[in-house]
Write an enzyme that holds these catalytic residues in place. Sequence first.
Site, PDB file in Angstrom:
ATOM      1  N   HIS A 278       0.888  -1.130  -0.124  1.00  0.00           N
ATOM      2  CA  HIS A 278      -0.156   0.154   0.042  1.00  0.00           C
ATOM      3  C   HIS A 278       0.893   1.286   0.166  1.00  0.00           C
ATOM      4  CE1 HIS A 278      -4.137   1.442   1.745  1.00  0.00           C
ATOM      5  NE2 HIS A 278      -3.694   2.507   0.743  1.00  0.00           N
TER       6      HIS A 278
ATOM      7  N   HIS B  37       1.550   5.077  -1.904  1.00  0.00           N
ATOM      8  CA  HIS B  37       1.315   5.961  -2.767  1.00  0.00           C
ATOM      9  C   HIS B  37       2.355   6.787  -3.374  1.00  0.00           C
ATOM     10  CE1 HIS B  37      -3.266   5.454  -1.855  1.00  0.00           C
ATOM     11  NE2 HIS B  37      -2.749   5.267  -0.609  1.00  0.00           N
ATOM     12  N   LEU B  38       2.657   6.522  -4.490  1.00  0.00           N
ATOM     13  CA  LEU B  38       3.849   7.192  -5.270  1.00  0.00           C
ATOM     14  C   LEU B  38       3.671   8.485  -5.963  1.00  0.00           C
ATOM     15  CD1 LEU B  38       5.378   3.931  -6.614  1.00  0.00           C
ATOM     16  CD2 LEU B  38       6.294   5.160  -4.808  1.00  0.00           C
ATOM     17  N   ARG B  39       2.431   8.770  -6.031  1.00  0.00           N
ATOM     18  CA  ARG B  39       2.022  10.279  -6.584  1.00  0.00           C
ATOM     19  C   ARG B  39       2.373  10.548  -7.792  1.00  0.00           C
ATOM     20  NH1 ARG B  39      -1.732   9.864  -2.789  1.00  0.00           N
ATOM     21  NH2 ARG B  39      -1.198  10.930  -0.912  1.00  0.00           N
TER      22      ARG B  39
ATOM     23  N   ASN C 258      -4.383   5.664  -7.353  1.00  0.00           N
ATOM     24  CA  ASN C 258      -5.073   6.960  -7.138  1.00  0.00           C
ATOM     25  C   ASN C 258      -4.220   8.170  -7.730  1.00  0.00           C
ATOM     26  OD1 ASN C 258      -3.483   6.835  -4.853  1.00  0.00           O
ATOM     27  ND2 ASN C 258      -4.925   8.096  -3.616  1.00  0.00           N
TER      28      ASN C 258
ATOM     29  N   HIS D 105     -10.880  -0.208   0.182  1.00  0.00           N
ATOM     30  CA  HIS D 105     -10.532   0.780   1.020  1.00  0.00           C
ATOM     31  C   HIS D 105     -12.130   0.941   1.606  1.00  0.00           C
ATOM     32  CE1 HIS D 105      -9.734   5.289   2.490  1.00  0.00           C
ATOM     33  NE2 HIS D 105     -10.973   4.820   3.090  1.00  0.00           N
TER      34      HIS D 105
ATOM     35  N   HIS E 276      -5.894  -1.290   5.105  1.00  0.00           N
ATOM     36  CA  HIS E 276      -5.890  -0.744   6.451  1.00  0.00           C
ATOM     37  C   HIS E 276      -7.146  -0.816   7.310  1.00  0.00           C
ATOM     38  CE1 HIS E 276      -8.205   1.952   3.690  1.00  0.00           C
ATOM     39  NE2 HIS E 276      -7.138   2.532   3.174  1.00  0.00           N
TER      40      HIS E 276
ATOM     41  N   ASP F 171       0.321   2.244   3.515  1.00  0.00           N
ATOM     42  CA  ASP F 171      -0.492   3.297   3.468  1.00  0.00           C
ATOM     43  C   ASP F 171       0.250   4.983   3.151  1.00  0.00           C
ATOM     44  OD1 ASP F 171      -2.651   4.972   2.306  1.00  0.00           O
ATOM     45  OD2 ASP F 171      -3.667   4.704   4.137  1.00  0.00           O
TER      46      ASP F 171
ATOM     47  N   HIS G 218       2.205  13.976   1.156  1.00  0.00           N
ATOM     48  CA  HIS G 218       1.365  15.276   0.702  1.00  0.00           C
ATOM     49  C   HIS G 218       2.419  16.557   0.768  1.00  0.00           C
ATOM     50  CE1 HIS G 218      -2.639  13.512   0.030  1.00  0.00           C
ATOM     51  NE2 HIS G 218      -2.348  12.912   1.272  1.00  0.00           N
TER      52      HIS G 218
END
Lengths: 328, 436
Positions: B59, B61-63, B93, B177, B230, B303, B307
């Site tokens: 899980h 998030h590499l953006r 996402n 999710h 999660h 997760d 940001h």
Amino acid sequence: MLDTIRGSNLLTLADLSRDALVEVLDTAESFVEVNQRAIKKVPTLKGRVVASLFYEESTRTRLSFETAAKRLSADVLSLAVASSSVKKGESLRDTIATIDALGIDGVIMRHQSSGAAQQVSRYVPHVRVINAGDGLHQHPTQGLLDAFSVRQVLAQRRGTTGLESGSELFQGLRVLLVGDIRHSRVARSDIAAFCALGAEVRVAAPGTLLPDEIAQWPVTVSQNFDEALEWADVVGLLRLQRERGTGSFVPSLSEFTATYGLTVERARRLRPSTLIMHPGPMNRGVEIDSRVADLPAAIITRQVTNGVPIRMAVLYLTIAGSSVEVGQ
Amino acid sequence: MSSFLLRQGLVVGVSTFIGDVLVQDGQISEVAAHVEAPSGVKVIDATGCWVGPGFVDLHTHLREPGREAAETIESGARAAAMGGYTAIVAMPNTEPALDNVSLVSYVLDRGARTPIDVAVAGAITVGRHGELLAPLAEMAALGVRLFTDDGMGVQDSLLMRRALTYARPLGVRLAQHCEDDRLAAGGSMNEGVVSARLGLVGRPALAEELMVLRDIELVRLTGGAVHFLHLSTARSLALVIAARNEGLPVSGEVAPHHFTLDETACEDFDAVFKVHPPLRPVADVTALRSAMVAGLVDAVATDHAPHAPELKDLPFDEAPAGMLGLEHAAALTYEALGGQTSDPSQFFSLMSRGPARIAQLRAQDRPLRHGSHGGDLVAGDDANLVIFDPTIDWTVQREALQSRAMNTPYEGRTLHGRVRTTIAKGELVVHEGQLS
């Protein structure tokens, strides 16, 4: 728990002790007289700069704060958010940094997000931050002026003064808060203030307008509104917050009025001595009938009047701290 | 390729013993109580350390593409390597969402240039909008084994049923999710006494539990497999454990922040503590840890949600949800399992073998485009290994993290245990706690 707000921020009433609250009320008493003079001004905060930063519409709170600051001889920087670079997407952090760069001692802040004042206080730790209402969280000066107004009236009835009575008149005082408790920062501040001062607080509202886990609050939930009205020494009405999407919480305004509005019929259940408060702006005909709002028992305009000395006291205590004497 | 001899660590394989691990030409070539060092091999002292399969994050998030200011595939992979990960699953996402072959290929290709294996989870629905099925079979042909609309669960029960029925013969797993978006009501923290006091709209535990329950029943109906992302409440974890005990094809992960932090962290309105699902009451935190210790949890997953700082400076209700995870997950898992009393094989089960099984990255899963992970440290395994030193204490400093973002909720916290060495794709990627 804070035992005084001298030299501190005022972000919430939830962490103030009875002594801290009484100190603010007592300090405000000394400013009442200033507001009755022909020349309503003292030099207490002369040379100090206070910024007023309102991200949310407000008439009375903003006017009241700015009046208070001016009567203390502070210079007021008033940021009209609608015409500032906030509209161009400037962040809260940059806005406060910009104002701070001009040199300020205090900032009065109103914001639609809970916690915004506390966040700002982290960005400018050397500036005193006074929360003028943050989201659904707190409206500390409203809670203070409500307590102040109640003490003032009760003291007059007893032939004494607020200053002499301290917190005595709040002991066992029965306060009933009615309506949209869930979305009300006024309710959160009122509950904190009245409970800490020794009053007994009940709330009356449709189930959907009560906060989650209300059972863990230091209040009781009224099962019978009519009975609670007969019980109360003070009835605090709250504005039905239509702009916060209250619409889907009750079937209709008329049903709310029928069940929890202070109608003329219901007002007859009140004892003659019972006080009626409303933080304004009122939705006449929704939470309060117009005729009830104009009864002598309603102290709504007194609340507005008292907003100025309370805010003078708050500005004085937080910004001047202990370094300046009142009236100097 | 390089050769290494990992000397005298606690080898956590089929059995656990103090010994040597020889890595040659990208594979483990020998594991024994004592291995003679061939000439030219680099000897790495692992005394006092745990040697096990490299961690696998289900899980991350590499953006990239879309929000490279917060993280890129490259920076995320470096952060992962520092955290001991040899494989991560990139969540879809991004902007645009990874919902088709060309976008998935882009991330796979970029990932292949990093020192670790970057697998991809594809979106279940087009644009993650929850309306139309994305081309699952085409993406599966590229090697995608997990699909998710993470950030948002598939809300429409009929669509979720169809997705499961469609996914089942493809041999892929849907990762959910779980939060009923309507019940979550746009809230920004756990619903309860704290949110009511702070005047923040709450996300109730029930929003999560209801969707967990629904999806378990859809698994029962369709036979399709679901991985629950999660899990944050005692009850949703219990539901998944019960379903798994029944023999349903379900698995569940827990995230470090949910088993180390509780809802009171939000009391100062610092949006770095905002995450979905939200930080829960202490009772849930305790229940998650107990389940981990009891061996009832399939995987720890980070997760990891970078940001940009200006977004986390927004007011709490406006700030985006999510926090960093890759670089401190191992230490937090070690702590949750009991620190010095923790069981090394359980640790590697949560950090590596469990997640590798769910992501189908083990040797027996024959992963496409990726090496094998989560093995038992036997000769012939791909050399994806980690050396974890349980004796190192270190303090989290956001400036020192490899991630581009700085939204760690553990700033200033002293953690116990740190990754000393990461060997990924047969190469020494992290040595003595430094990226090489």
